[in-house]
Scaffold this active site. Structure first.
Site, PDB file in Angstrom:
ATOM      1  CG  ASN A   7      -1.880   1.133   1.242  1.00  0.00           C
ATOM      2  OD1 ASN A   7      -1.802   2.031   0.400  1.00  0.00           O
ATOM      3  ND2 ASN A   7      -2.810   1.110   2.184  1.00  0.00           N
ATOM      4  NE  ARG A  64      -6.199   1.460  -0.445  1.00  0.00           N
ATOM      5  CZ  ARG A  64      -6.288   2.603   0.207  1.00  0.00           C
ATOM      6  NH1 ARG A  64      -5.246   3.120   0.800  1.00  0.00           N
ATOM      7  NH2 ARG A  64      -7.432   3.242   0.270  1.00  0.00           N
ATOM      8  CG  HIS A 153     -13.329   2.859   2.957  1.00  0.00           C
ATOM      9  ND1 HIS A 153     -14.142   3.653   3.741  1.00  0.00           N
ATOM     10  CD2 HIS A 153     -12.059   3.223   3.241  1.00  0.00           C
ATOM     11  CE1 HIS A 153     -13.400   4.470   4.462  1.00  0.00           C
ATOM     12  NE2 HIS A 153     -12.127   4.239   4.176  1.00  0.00           N
ATOM     13  CG  LEU A 182     -18.484   2.898  11.442  1.00  0.00           C
ATOM     14  CD1 LEU A 182     -19.377   2.770  12.664  1.00  0.00           C
ATOM     15  CD2 LEU A 182     -19.030   3.942  10.481  1.00  0.00           C
ATOM     16  NE  ARG A 214     -11.726  12.247   3.474  1.00  0.00           N
ATOM     17  CZ  ARG A 214     -11.360  10.969   3.582  1.00  0.00           C
ATOM     18  NH1 ARG A 214     -12.188  10.059   4.049  1.00  0.00           N
ATOM     19  NH2 ARG A 214     -10.163  10.601   3.206  1.00  0.00           N
ATOM     20  CG  ASP A 256      -8.706   9.145  18.892  1.00  0.00           C
ATOM     21  OD1 ASP A 256      -9.624   8.490  19.432  1.00  0.00           O
ATOM     22  OD2 ASP A 256      -7.570   8.691  18.718  1.00  0.00           O
ATOM     23  CG  ASN A 308     -11.174  -1.364  18.581  1.00  0.00           C
ATOM     24  OD1 ASN A 308     -10.822  -2.440  19.039  1.00  0.00           O
ATOM     25  ND2 ASN A 308     -10.658  -0.855  17.485  1.00  0.00           N
ATOM     26  CD  GLU A 337      -8.762  -1.517   3.616  1.00  0.00           C
ATOM     27  OE1 GLU A 337      -8.343  -1.215   4.744  1.00  0.00           O
ATOM     28  OE2 GLU A 337      -9.031  -0.688   2.751  1.00  0.00           O
TER      29      GLU A 337
HETATM   30  P1  ADP Z   1      -7.983   4.662   9.549  1.00  0.00           P
HETATM   31  O1  ADP Z   1      -9.173   5.071   8.749  1.00  0.00           O
HETATM   32  O2  ADP Z   1      -6.975   5.761   9.697  1.00  0.00           O
HETATM   33  O3  ADP Z   1      -7.406   3.305   9.193  1.00  0.00           O
HETATM   34  P2  ADP Z   1      -8.837   3.335  12.003  1.00  0.00           P
HETATM   35  O4  ADP Z   1      -9.611   2.240  11.362  1.00  0.00           O
HETATM   36  O5  ADP Z   1      -7.587   2.992  12.715  1.00  0.00           O
HETATM   37  O6  ADP Z   1      -8.578   4.552  11.017  1.00  0.00           O
HETATM   38  O7  ADP Z   1      -9.841   4.057  13.047  1.00  0.00           O
HETATM   39  C1  ADP Z   1      -9.485   5.173  13.785  1.00  0.00           C
HETATM   40  C2  ADP Z   1     -10.669   5.530  14.680  1.00  0.00           C
HETATM   41  O8  ADP Z   1     -11.002   4.399  15.500  1.00  0.00           O
HETATM   42  C3  ADP Z   1     -10.391   6.691  15.622  1.00  0.00           C
HETATM   43  O9  ADP Z   1     -11.538   7.530  15.695  1.00  0.00           O
HETATM   44  C4  ADP Z   1     -10.170   5.996  16.953  1.00  0.00           C
HETATM   45  O10 ADP Z   1     -10.583   6.791  18.026  1.00  0.00           O
HETATM   46  C5  ADP Z   1     -11.088   4.799  16.857  1.00  0.00           C
HETATM   47  N1  ADP Z   1     -10.690   3.709  17.778  1.00  0.00           N
HETATM   48  C6  ADP Z   1     -11.362   3.288  18.842  1.00  0.00           C
HETATM   49  N2  ADP Z   1     -10.762   2.295  19.481  1.00  0.00           N
HETATM   50  C7  ADP Z   1      -9.627   2.071  18.815  1.00  0.00           C
HETATM   51  C8  ADP Z   1      -8.542   1.159  18.996  1.00  0.00           C
HETATM   52  N3  ADP Z   1      -8.505   0.272  20.006  1.00  0.00           N
HETATM   53  N4  ADP Z   1      -7.536   1.210  18.095  1.00  0.00           N
HETATM   54  C9  ADP Z   1      -7.555   2.087  17.079  1.00  0.00           C
HETATM   55  N5  ADP Z   1      -8.564   2.978  16.865  1.00  0.00           N
HETATM   56  C10 ADP Z   1      -9.573   2.970  17.704  1.00  0.00           C
END
Ligand code: ADP
Length: 350
Positions: A7, A64, A153, A182, A214, A256, A308, A337
């Site tokens: 990637n 990718r 995605h 998400l 966004r 976050d 999570n 992915e």
């Molecule tokens: P990306 O789109 O950058 O790959 P991720 O799939 O890692 O993003 O998701 C990031 C989001 O997931 C953030 O809003 C973060 O707060 C939330 N989140 C909640 N719990 C976790 C966790 N244990 N590890 C990583 N992200 C988490």
């Protein structure tokens, strides 16, 4: 057979090496700060070389590629014509496709003769009907400029949708599935009988759900109004919509979701509002997609928030299916992915 999944971003290369068909992860890593001031890694060639110094026996590389325009409906073995077509699509993804291409070109040099496969984020959405992907704009914008919904995605949504069908032991082509990816970027996809029928991201990843930074769906006239009032130019507004909006813009706290949840628990009003908007928008899309599919068998949550944050999942599903005779299954499935790219590359080159 060992498949290297790459990637390649503008200043980073993420990789995973899989043994196939047993799907064992052999190694993974990340090279960052490519081409940045003070970095030892000057370009993607050097970045990839440092990866290949650590691994061997690569039989195939799966890349990718973010945008496949309308040209690519499925993964494809890369040759000169495919390379040219990926370049042609770069106008629609100026930040992503050129970076993906740098990874492909570096692999061509460093692994001459090794088959390389391109797997497109947009390909899963090439089954969308014209009345789903066409915007209410002058038709020439679609015909001449390629302005339409493409969706992103796709590799993640297809992976979790297929995994859901396997887990439930029901054929993929017999299920009505909604998948919610998400993460920092958020999107939601409806997959009916094995084909995607709608998705929330659009011409770019900006459309749809409220995301980390966004905006998601906004009345375009609101944008014109803000630009005039605050005397913003196009680049400034584009930056605000992509980087300063969403959870960050509404809450003023950050992008976050863990921070937002924590602040909302402490009764921070804007954090609570950001959370409520986030959940409401997802519910609304689930309702719409259930309607267009004429029902729903499975709802899947994936990516950082989806995997999570149980409170968010609970808030989204609260009273969601109260009018259903048969309750849809709700699953949490970690996305992968890279494994999907390895599987698709394996299918083409085995
Ligand atoms: P990306 O789109 O950058 O790959 P991720 O799939 O890692 O993003 O998701 C990031 C989001 O997931 C953030 O809003 C973060 O707060 C939330 N989140 C909640 N719990 C976790 C966790 N244990 N590890 C990583 N992200 C988490």
């Amino acid at each position: 057979m060992h498949i290297l999944v790459i990637n390649s971003g503008s200043s980073s290369i993420k990789y995973k090496l899989f043994s196939m068909p047993d799907e064992k992860l052999i190694s993974k890593g990340l090279i960052e700060h490519i081409g940045e001031k003070g970095s030892k890694i000057k370009d993607h060639y050097q970045g990839l070389k440092s990866i290949l110094d650590k691994i061997n026996n690569v039989s195939c590389v799966g890349h990718r590629v973010v945008h496949g325009c309308e040209k690519f409906r499925k993964p494809i073995l890369i040759n000169t014509a495919v390379l040219r077509d990926i370049k042609d699509c770069a106008g629609l993804a100026p930040l992503h496709n050129p970076a993906n291409l740098m990874g492909i070109l570096a692999c061509k040099k460093l692994l001459p003769g090794t088959p390389q496969v391109a797997v497109f984020d947009t390909a899963f959405y090439q089954t969308l009907k014209d009345y789903v992907y066409t915007y209410g704009l002058p038709y020439e914008y679609y015909k001449n400029l390629g302005v339409r919904k493409y969706g992103f995605h796709g590799t993640s949504h297809e992976y979790v949708a297929r995994t859901a069908s396997r887990k439930l032991k029901k054929p993929f082509n017999k299920l009505k599935i909604i998948t919610c990816h998400l993460g920092n970027g958020c999107s939601i996809t409806a997959t009916k009988f094995g084909e995607s029928v709608d998705t929330s991201m659009g011409f770019t990843p900006l459309e749809g759900l409220v995301m980390g930074t966004r905006s998601g769906d906004v009345d375009p006239a609101a944008i014109f109004y803000v630009m005039r009032k605050l005397k913003l130019n196009l680049d400034q507004m584009e930056h605000i919509l992509n980087k300063k909006s969403g959870l960050l813009g509404i809450s003023g706290i950050g992008n976050d979701m863990r921070l937002i949840e924590r602040a909302a628990r402490k009764k921070n009003k804007r954090a609570r509002l950001a959370l409520e908007i986030f959940v409401y928008r997802i519910k609304k899309y689930i309702g719409a997609y259930t309607a267009v599919m004429g029902g729903l068998d499975v709802l899947v949550f994936t990516a950082g928030i989806g995997e999570n944050q149980a409170d968010i999942r609970r808030a989204v599903t609260k009273n969601l299916f109260s009018h259903f005779k048969k309750q849809p299954k709700v699953l949490v499935i970690p996305t992968n992915e890279e494994l999907m790219i390895a599987r698709q590359s394996y299918e083409i080159t085995k």
